[in-house]
Write an enzyme that holds these catalytic residues in place. Structure first.
Site, PDB file in Angstrom:
ATOM      1  N   VAL A 160     -15.482  37.548  11.283  1.00  0.00           N
ATOM      2  CA  VAL A 160     -15.743  38.605  10.287  1.00  0.00           C
ATOM      3  C   VAL A 160     -16.648  39.601  10.679  1.00  0.00           C
ATOM      4  O   VAL A 160     -17.881  39.246  10.957  1.00  0.00           O
ATOM      5  CB  VAL A 160     -16.037  38.181   9.052  1.00  0.00           C
TER       6      VAL A 160
ATOM      7  N   VAL B  64     -33.306  30.268   0.330  1.00  0.00           N
ATOM      8  CA  VAL B  64     -32.490  29.139  -0.084  1.00  0.00           C
ATOM      9  C   VAL B  64     -32.909  27.684   0.950  1.00  0.00           C
ATOM     10  O   VAL B  64     -32.926  26.574   0.449  1.00  0.00           O
ATOM     11  CB  VAL B  64     -31.138  28.950   0.075  1.00  0.00           C
TER      12      VAL B  64
ATOM     13  N   THR C 128     -19.475  41.520  10.058  1.00  0.00           N
ATOM     14  CA  THR C 128     -20.433  41.730   9.060  1.00  0.00           C
ATOM     15  C   THR C 128     -21.933  41.951   9.789  1.00  0.00           C
ATOM     16  O   THR C 128     -21.946  42.040  11.141  1.00  0.00           O
ATOM     17  CB  THR C 128     -20.805  40.595   8.264  1.00  0.00           C
TER      18      THR C 128
ATOM     19  N   PRO D 229     -13.897  30.846   7.644  1.00  0.00           N
ATOM     20  CA  PRO D 229     -13.321  31.924   8.211  1.00  0.00           C
ATOM     21  C   PRO D 229     -13.676  31.994   9.942  1.00  0.00           C
ATOM     22  O   PRO D 229     -14.626  31.250  10.339  1.00  0.00           O
ATOM     23  CB  PRO D 229     -14.274  33.305   7.725  1.00  0.00           C
TER      24      PRO D 229
ATOM     25  N   TYR E  24     -25.249  25.567  15.406  1.00  0.00           N
ATOM     26  CA  TYR E  24     -24.597  26.337  14.328  1.00  0.00           C
ATOM     27  C   TYR E  24     -23.240  25.524  14.075  1.00  0.00           C
ATOM     28  O   TYR E  24     -23.166  25.288  12.692  1.00  0.00           O
ATOM     29  CB  TYR E  24     -24.255  27.777  14.683  1.00  0.00           C
TER      30      TYR E  24
HETATM   31  P1  NDP Z   1     -24.482  38.593   6.738  1.00  0.00           P
HETATM   32  O1  NDP Z   1     -25.649  38.561   7.695  1.00  0.00           O
HETATM   33  O2  NDP Z   1     -23.813  40.005   6.460  1.00  0.00           O
HETATM   34  O3  NDP Z   1     -24.884  37.865   5.311  1.00  0.00           O
HETATM   35  C1  NDP Z   1     -25.589  36.686   5.205  1.00  0.00           C
HETATM   36  C2  NDP Z   1     -26.316  36.703   3.709  1.00  0.00           C
HETATM   37  O4  NDP Z   1     -26.830  35.356   3.689  1.00  0.00           O
HETATM   38  C3  NDP Z   1     -27.467  37.869   3.473  1.00  0.00           C
HETATM   39  O5  NDP Z   1     -27.136  38.321   2.145  1.00  0.00           O
HETATM   40  C4  NDP Z   1     -28.331  37.035   3.516  1.00  0.00           C
HETATM   41  O6  NDP Z   1     -29.453  37.748   2.859  1.00  0.00           O
HETATM   42  C5  NDP Z   1     -28.132  35.585   3.202  1.00  0.00           C
HETATM   43  N1  NDP Z   1     -29.333  34.753   3.527  1.00  0.00           N
HETATM   44  C6  NDP Z   1     -29.321  34.303   4.818  1.00  0.00           C
HETATM   45  N2  NDP Z   1     -30.427  33.444   4.945  1.00  0.00           N
HETATM   46  C7  NDP Z   1     -30.791  33.114   3.761  1.00  0.00           C
HETATM   47  C8  NDP Z   1     -31.914  32.486   3.080  1.00  0.00           C
HETATM   48  N3  NDP Z   1     -32.819  31.560   4.010  1.00  0.00           N
HETATM   49  N4  NDP Z   1     -31.922  32.413   1.968  1.00  0.00           N
HETATM   50  C9  NDP Z   1     -31.110  33.317   1.155  1.00  0.00           C
HETATM   51  N5  NDP Z   1     -30.218  34.110   1.647  1.00  0.00           N
HETATM   52  C10 NDP Z   1     -30.137  33.979   3.071  1.00  0.00           C
HETATM   53  O7  NDP Z   1     -23.365  37.456   7.112  1.00  0.00           O
HETATM   54  P2  NDP Z   1     -22.325  37.089   6.626  1.00  0.00           P
HETATM   55  O8  NDP Z   1     -21.755  37.834   5.421  1.00  0.00           O
HETATM   56  O9  NDP Z   1     -21.005  37.089   7.662  1.00  0.00           O
HETATM   57  O10 NDP Z   1     -22.543  35.547   6.276  1.00  0.00           O
HETATM   58  C11 NDP Z   1     -22.253  34.761   5.284  1.00  0.00           C
HETATM   59  C12 NDP Z   1     -21.914  33.353   5.371  1.00  0.00           C
HETATM   60  O11 NDP Z   1     -20.449  33.374   6.091  1.00  0.00           O
HETATM   61  C13 NDP Z   1     -22.687  32.678   6.389  1.00  0.00           C
HETATM   62  O12 NDP Z   1     -22.678  31.276   5.744  1.00  0.00           O
HETATM   63  C14 NDP Z   1     -21.906  32.621   7.611  1.00  0.00           C
HETATM   64  O13 NDP Z   1     -22.323  31.388   8.589  1.00  0.00           O
HETATM   65  C15 NDP Z   1     -20.424  32.598   7.183  1.00  0.00           C
HETATM   66  N6  NDP Z   1     -19.558  32.949   8.240  1.00  0.00           N
HETATM   67  C16 NDP Z   1     -19.520  34.102   8.868  1.00  0.00           C
HETATM   68  C17 NDP Z   1     -18.568  34.522   9.637  1.00  0.00           C
HETATM   69  C18 NDP Z   1     -18.568  35.944  10.138  1.00  0.00           C
HETATM   70  O14 NDP Z   1     -17.917  35.959  11.376  1.00  0.00           O
HETATM   71  N7  NDP Z   1     -19.183  36.785  10.047  1.00  0.00           N
HETATM   72  C19 NDP Z   1     -17.432  33.736  10.007  1.00  0.00           C
HETATM   73  C20 NDP Z   1     -17.493  32.296   9.649  1.00  0.00           C
HETATM   74  C21 NDP Z   1     -18.380  31.890   8.422  1.00  0.00           C
HETATM   75  P3  NDP Z   1     -30.864  37.874   3.117  1.00  0.00           P
HETATM   76  O15 NDP Z   1     -31.062  38.225   4.452  1.00  0.00           O
HETATM   77  O16 NDP Z   1     -31.324  39.270   2.054  1.00  0.00           O
HETATM   78  O17 NDP Z   1     -31.610  36.638   2.417  1.00  0.00           O
HETATM   79  C1  8X3 Z   2     -18.815  32.308  12.512  1.00  0.00           C
HETATM   80  C2  8X3 Z   2     -17.781  32.433  13.499  1.00  0.00           C
HETATM   81  O1  8X3 Z   2     -17.097  31.977  15.763  1.00  0.00           O
HETATM   82  O2  8X3 Z   2     -19.120  33.070  15.573  1.00  0.00           O
HETATM   83  O3  8X3 Z   2     -19.061  31.324  11.995  1.00  0.00           O
HETATM   84  O4  8X3 Z   2     -18.947  30.636  14.965  1.00  0.00           O
HETATM   85  S1  8X3 Z   2     -18.346  31.963  15.130  1.00  0.00           S
END
Ligand code: NDP
Ligand code: 8X3
Length: 251
Positions: free
Chosen positions: A185, A61, A187, A182, A152
């Site tokens: 989470v 992206v 992940t 969120p 971040y």
């Molecule tokens: P994961 O690391 O499990 O998933 C991240 C996803 O984003 C992967 O599918 C990865 O795919 C994709 N991604 C990352 N960078 C790129 C890129 N440059 N181009 C295309 N795809 C990309 O983390 P989460 O599911 O937890 O994160 C998803 C979203 O949730 C994020 O925006 C994160 O900031 C947000 N979030 C997460 C929280 C948490 O505690 N987990 C809390 C709050 C928000 P690939 O590497 O294959 O490209």
């Molecule tokens: C992910 C949650 O607390 O690590 O956005 O910023 S935290």
């Protein structure tokens, strides 16, 4: 006719769980990520289990040209997008401002902010045509700034601001815009943030029950399926043990 959701970052975590949820409800899916093999596993599982149609697109992206080439030129039968889930994102490092790595900052800005803008802009004509819905994944880090979270947190504050801006500007097209923020989470998020250091990553989720990716997928499903006249603008969701980004009750 089945509805269509486009999910960025569908190869793991929230994106993958949301793909499963919507497929289980009969929606067709456009799934994007960088890791081809990982996304292929997700797609194969979903197609086998739910029999829905999927289109997988492999691009970064951050790469403006690639985002526009893929999304502006979607096959005709995939253009009627009802929901865009801007989910692709990451944190890199958790360091004080003076020690943080400049490249990490740039990657977070280019992914979490610019990537979201590119994807939104590229599919906007399709979303407008459907009177569709943009759902942006922010974070509790977009609602408050915590120590060593600097850039971040800034990118997620930007997601909050852009979501508000999109909601106002797209009102005339009757496009709904929702930001979901969120807390913790469990992940791959922390493994990515701490660059493979599983001890540090595991410590983030130790001693309490964090949210699961499926909790957020259920929330996204709810938000995407409110009546036509209802738009959930902004939603902060944490596990019961979490009060804000840095206050977690560990018994
Ligand atoms: P994961 O690391 O499990 O998933 C991240 C996803 O984003 C992967 O599918 C990865 O795919 C994709 N991604 C990352 N960078 C790129 C890129 N440059 N181009 C295309 N795809 C990309 O983390 P989460 O599911 O937890 O994160 C998803 C979203 O949730 C994020 O925006 C994160 O900031 C947000 N979030 C997460 C929280 C948490 O505690 N987990 C809390 C709050 C928000 P690939 O590497 O294959 O490209
Ligand atoms: C992910 C949650 O607390 O690590 O956005 O910023 S935290």
């Amino acid at each position: 006719m089945s509805k269509i959701i486009l999910i960025t970052g569908a190869s793991s975590g929230l994106g993958k769980a949301t793909a499963e949820k919507f497929a289980a409800e009969g929606w067709n899916l456009i799934l994007t990520a960088r890791r081809k093999e990982k996304l292929a596993v997700v797609v194969n599982d979903i197609e086998k289990k739910y029999g829905v149609k999927t289109l997988s697109l492999i691009f970064d992206v951050q790469d403006k040209k690639a985002v526009f080439e893929h999304l502006e030129n979607l096959p005709k039968e995939w253009q009627a997008i009802n929901v865009l889930l801007n989910n692709a994102g990451l944190a890199l490092g958790r360091d004080p401002f003076e020690e943080a790595n400049l490249e990490d900052w740039e990657t977070m800005i280019d992914t979490n902010l610019k990537g979201l803008l590119y994807a939104s802009k590229a599919v906007l004509p399709f979303i407008i045509a459907q009177k569709g819905h943009i759902i942006n994944i922010g974070s509790t880090a977009g609602k408050e700034v915590y120590k060593d979270g600097n850039v971040y947190c800034a990118t997620k504050h930007a997601v909050d601001a852009i979501s508000k801006a999109q909601r106002i500007d797209l009102l005339q097209h009757q496009v709904k815009v929702t930001a979901i923020h969120p807390g913790a989470v469990e992940t791959d998020f922390s493994i990515v943030r701490f660059k493979g250091d599983t001890t540090k990553a595991d410590a983030v989720y130790a001693g309490y029950t964090p949210l699961k990716a499926e909790d957020i997928a259920d929330t996204i499903w709810y938000v995407a399926n409110t009546p036509e006249h209802v738009c959930i603008n902004d939603l902060v969701i944490t596990c019961t043990a979490q009060g804000n980004s840095t206050t977690i009750f560990k018994g």
